[in-house]
Design a protein around this motif. Structure first.
Motif, mmCIF file in Angstrom:
data_model
loop_
_atom_site.group_PDB
_atom_site.id
_atom_site.type_symbol
_atom_site.label_atom_id
_atom_site.label_comp_id
_atom_site.label_asym_id
_atom_site.label_seq_id
_atom_site.Cartn_x
_atom_site.Cartn_y
_atom_site.Cartn_z
ATOM 1 N N ALA A 16 -35.031 1.564 27.734
ATOM 2 C CA ALA A 16 -35.962 2.479 27.383
ATOM 3 C C ALA A 16 -35.908 2.734 25.747
ATOM 4 N N HIS A 17 -36.860 3.660 25.456
ATOM 5 C CA HIS A 17 -36.857 3.951 23.833
ATOM 6 C C HIS A 17 -35.630 4.677 23.426
ATOM 7 N N LYS A 18 -34.827 5.276 24.367
ATOM 8 C CA LYS A 18 -33.739 6.466 23.760
ATOM 9 C C LYS A 18 -32.697 5.672 23.043
ATOM 10 N N ILE A 19 -32.564 4.412 23.186
ATOM 11 C CA ILE A 19 -31.673 3.744 22.088
ATOM 12 C C ILE A 19 -31.848 3.774 20.732
ATOM 13 N N ALA A 64 -49.043 8.427 25.263
ATOM 14 C CA ALA A 64 -47.692 8.318 25.658
ATOM 15 C C ALA A 64 -47.437 9.359 26.673
ATOM 16 N N CYS A 65 -46.359 9.545 27.391
ATOM 17 C CA CYS A 65 -46.028 10.482 28.490
ATOM 18 C C CYS A 65 -45.132 11.449 27.471
ATOM 19 N N VAL A 66 -44.806 12.682 27.949
ATOM 20 C CA VAL A 66 -44.038 13.479 27.015
ATOM 21 C C VAL A 66 -43.304 14.433 28.121
ATOM 22 N N GLY A 67 -41.762 14.372 27.923
ATOM 23 C CA GLY A 67 -41.030 14.989 28.612
ATOM 24 C C GLY A 67 -40.379 16.257 27.430
ATOM 25 N N GLY A 68 -39.386 15.793 26.734
ATOM 26 C CA GLY A 68 -39.386 16.433 25.363
ATOM 27 C C GLY A 68 -40.477 16.290 24.440
ATOM 28 N N GLY A 69 -40.666 14.873 24.584
ATOM 29 C CA GLY A 69 -41.669 14.345 23.374
ATOM 30 C C GLY A 69 -41.218 13.300 22.496
ATOM 31 N N GLY A 129 -36.958 12.119 34.043
ATOM 32 C CA GLY A 129 -37.173 12.020 32.434
ATOM 33 C C GLY A 129 -38.551 13.128 32.056
ATOM 34 N N LEU A 130 -39.134 13.478 32.733
ATOM 35 C CA LEU A 130 -40.199 14.361 32.527
ATOM 36 C C LEU A 130 -39.958 15.838 33.044
ATOM 37 N N ASP A 131 -39.058 16.044 33.911
ATOM 38 C CA ASP A 131 -38.561 17.245 34.400
ATOM 39 C C ASP A 131 -38.041 18.119 33.483
ATOM 40 N N PRO A 139 -42.906 -0.360 35.784
ATOM 41 C CA PRO A 139 -42.456 0.551 34.650
ATOM 42 C C PRO A 139 -41.714 1.477 35.127
ATOM 43 N N ALA A 140 -41.148 2.363 34.247
ATOM 44 C CA ALA A 140 -40.250 3.537 34.688
ATOM 45 C C ALA A 140 -41.386 4.506 35.055
ATOM 46 N N LEU A 141 -41.037 5.546 36.090
ATOM 47 C CA LEU A 141 -41.805 6.490 36.532
ATOM 48 C C LEU A 141 -42.386 7.482 35.286
ATOM 49 N N GLU A 142 -41.759 7.666 34.261
ATOM 50 C CA GLU A 142 -42.122 8.380 33.360
ATOM 51 C C GLU A 142 -43.523 7.601 32.674
ATOM 52 N N SER A 143 -43.303 6.249 32.405
ATOM 53 C CA SER A 143 -44.130 5.520 31.667
ATOM 54 C C SER A 143 -45.255 5.446 32.429
ATOM 55 N N ALA A 144 -45.185 5.325 34.040
ATOM 56 C CA ALA A 144 -46.341 5.322 34.725
ATOM 57 C C ALA A 144 -47.191 6.489 34.641
ATOM 58 N N LEU A 171 -45.201 2.115 26.743
ATOM 59 C CA LEU A 171 -44.403 1.824 27.839
ATOM 60 C C LEU A 171 -43.076 2.135 27.839
ATOM 61 N N SER A 172 -42.733 3.376 27.758
ATOM 62 C CA SER A 172 -41.077 3.851 27.283
ATOM 63 C C SER A 172 -40.256 3.421 27.883
ATOM 64 N N GLY A 173 -40.112 2.661 29.262
ATOM 65 C CA GLY A 173 -39.060 2.298 29.719
ATOM 66 C C GLY A 173 -39.375 1.696 31.213
HETATM 67 C C1 PLP Z 1 -36.209 10.171 28.659
HETATM 68 C C2 PLP Z 1 -37.435 9.290 29.176
HETATM 69 C C3 PLP Z 1 -38.817 9.915 28.805
HETATM 70 C C4 PLP Z 1 -39.036 11.300 28.209
HETATM 71 O O1 PLP Z 1 -38.409 11.552 27.110
HETATM 72 P P1 PLP Z 1 -39.339 11.919 25.721
HETATM 73 O O2 PLP Z 1 -38.267 12.449 24.735
HETATM 74 O O3 PLP Z 1 -40.319 12.771 26.215
HETATM 75 O O4 PLP Z 1 -39.934 10.485 25.493
HETATM 76 C C5 PLP Z 1 -39.809 9.015 28.900
HETATM 77 N N1 PLP Z 1 -39.521 7.884 29.431
HETATM 78 C C6 PLP Z 1 -38.315 7.416 29.653
HETATM 79 C C7 PLP Z 1 -38.503 5.787 30.126
HETATM 80 C C8 PLP Z 1 -37.348 8.073 29.473
HETATM 81 O O5 PLP Z 1 -35.991 7.539 29.726
#
Ligand code: PLP
Length: 392
Positions: free
Chosen positions: A87-90, A232-237, A306-308, A350-355, A376-378
């Motif tokens: 995912a993008h977190k790295i 793009a999806c937003v959890g924290g963003g 990740g969106l929770d 895709p990751a559920l977040e990216s979905a 596609l974040s993850g």
């Molecule tokens: C953690 C995560 C997110 C949500 O975090 P953001 O800070 O909103 O990007 C989205 N997608 C994936 C795959 C994640 O692991």
């Protein structure tokens, strides 16, 4: 309109550093040195080398032909799912671990909900040989066992938060307590564009590599360095901040942020902050968050871990209230459908977040002339159990 952080740490009315007095010194130390460090040539060189050879960047910008045919427009996927650790977190943890090193810190602390940020932090600590302590709610430790195992194998200590609802916000409280107790040698590594200033700016800068690459890649593929829409999806963003960053001041680009409606905004089982939230302070920052009449944070819900999250970063609160970005809600079910559709049409799970971001394609008026980038974040490996149990 200005979309970058001002000298006081604000995006419009949102942001700042609302921290207890005992954290003031830690936050000020970071604020006073972060720009000098990350803008130095030495840092830039080390960071870009690691992004290239360790993370695997640049990530491809893939023209999804089958998806484009279905939606009768041109759809590209920015493949953050192909990064090391999935995912993008790295992108962010690599940047912050270098920053911590340059500040002379020896001990890294973090909090994690689903465990994705914990894994990305434990990964870079293993790489740099730094001590790593990850706070995680006791409930989350039980439901995210595979990520707990990864963190432990990577050498991190996973410490349970046993107060309150035993989830993310309780883990955050524990991490902050640790930072107060260990101000000299400890670096607090935050995983999204949240927290007190300067964290939202630090994380946005590290994730901005996403839209920086998009510009070059779009220029090559379309002759224009910007798309009509970025989704793009937003959890924290943080992935959204990275995908939007270099387009914030380009009004030709529609910015589409996607939140998790969960079971539906009216059900009380949702994480749709812009629809249900109001102004308040969470994690040291003034922003929009889901809270009750007494200002207590409401436990959010989404099928996607990740969106929770009960808030959004201050940049996104500003993009929402100023109207610069359009916020769209997507339910669990819509996200599951979109995940299956991408898998079957493009061969990408895709990751559920990216979905959630992919599901927004159904809710937009797309024209044949539109060029759209979905971030596609993850990847979906971590979500296989949920997909298998979803009966689609
Ligand atoms: C953690 C995560 C997110 C949500 O975090 P953001 O800070 O909103 O990007 C989205 N997608 C994936 C795959 C994640 O692991």
């Amino acid at each position: 309109m200005n979309y970058t952080v001002n000298d006081f740490g604000f995006y419009g009315n949102f942001g700042g550093a609302y921290v207890p007095e005992m954290l003031f010194k830690n936050v000020t130390e970071l604020k006073d040195c972060y720009l000098d460090i990350i803008e130095s040539n030495e840092f830039k060189k080390e960071y870009s080398n690691l992004l290239k050879d360790y993370v695997g960047r640049p990530t491809p910008l893939y023209l999804a032909k089958n998806l484009s045919k279905k939606y009768k427009s041109t759809i590209y996927l920015k493949r953050e799912d192909l990064n090391h650790t999935g995912a993008h977190k790295i992108n962010n943890t690599v940047g912050q671990i270098l920053l911590a090193q340059k500040m002379g810190k020896k001990r890294i602390i973090a909090e994690t909900g689903a465990g994705q940020h914990g894994v990305a932090t434990a990964t870079v600590c293993a790489l740099m040989g730094l001590e790593c302590i990850v706070y995680m709610g006791e409930v989350d430790i039980k439901r995210q066992a595979p990520n707990v195992a990864r963190m432990k194998m990577l050498g991190a200590k996973v410490r349970p938060a046993i107060s309150g609802s035993k989830t993310l916000k309780d883990a955050t409280n524990e991490a902050i307590r640790d930072w107060i107790a260990n101000p000299e040698d400890t670096y607090y590594l935050i995983g999204s564009v949240v927290g007190p200033h300067p964290y939202p700016d630090i994380v946005a800068r590290f994730q901005s590599i996403i839209s920086k690459e998009m510009k070059t890649q779009l220029e090559e593929k379309t002759g224009k360095d910007y798309p009509d829409k970025v989704i793009a999806c937003v959890g924290g963003g943080s992935n959204a901040a990275g995908a939007f960053y270099h387009y914030l001041n380009n009004e030709n680009v529609a910015l589409i942020a996607v939140e998790a409606d969960g079971l539906g905004v009216a059900t009380g089982k949702s994480a749709a902050t812009t629809q249900l939230g109001s102004e308040g302070i969470i994690h040291g920052s003034k922003t929009l968050l889901i809270q009750n009449n007494e200002g207590q944070i409401t436990e959010p819900y989404s099928i996607s871990a990740g969106l929770d999250y009960p808030g959004i970063g201050p940049l996104h609160a500003h993009l929402f209230t100023s109207g610069r970005a359009t916020f769209i809600g997507v339910t669990d079910k819509e996200a599951l459908n979109a995940a299956y559709r991408l898998t079957k049409t493009e061969g990408i799970i895709p990751a559920l977040e990216s979905a959630h971001a992919l599901a927004a394609l159904d809710k937009l008026d797309l024209s044949p002339n539109d060029t759209v980038v979905v971030n596609l974040s993850g990847r979906g490996d971590k979500d296989m159990e949920t997909y298998m149990n979803s009966n689609l």
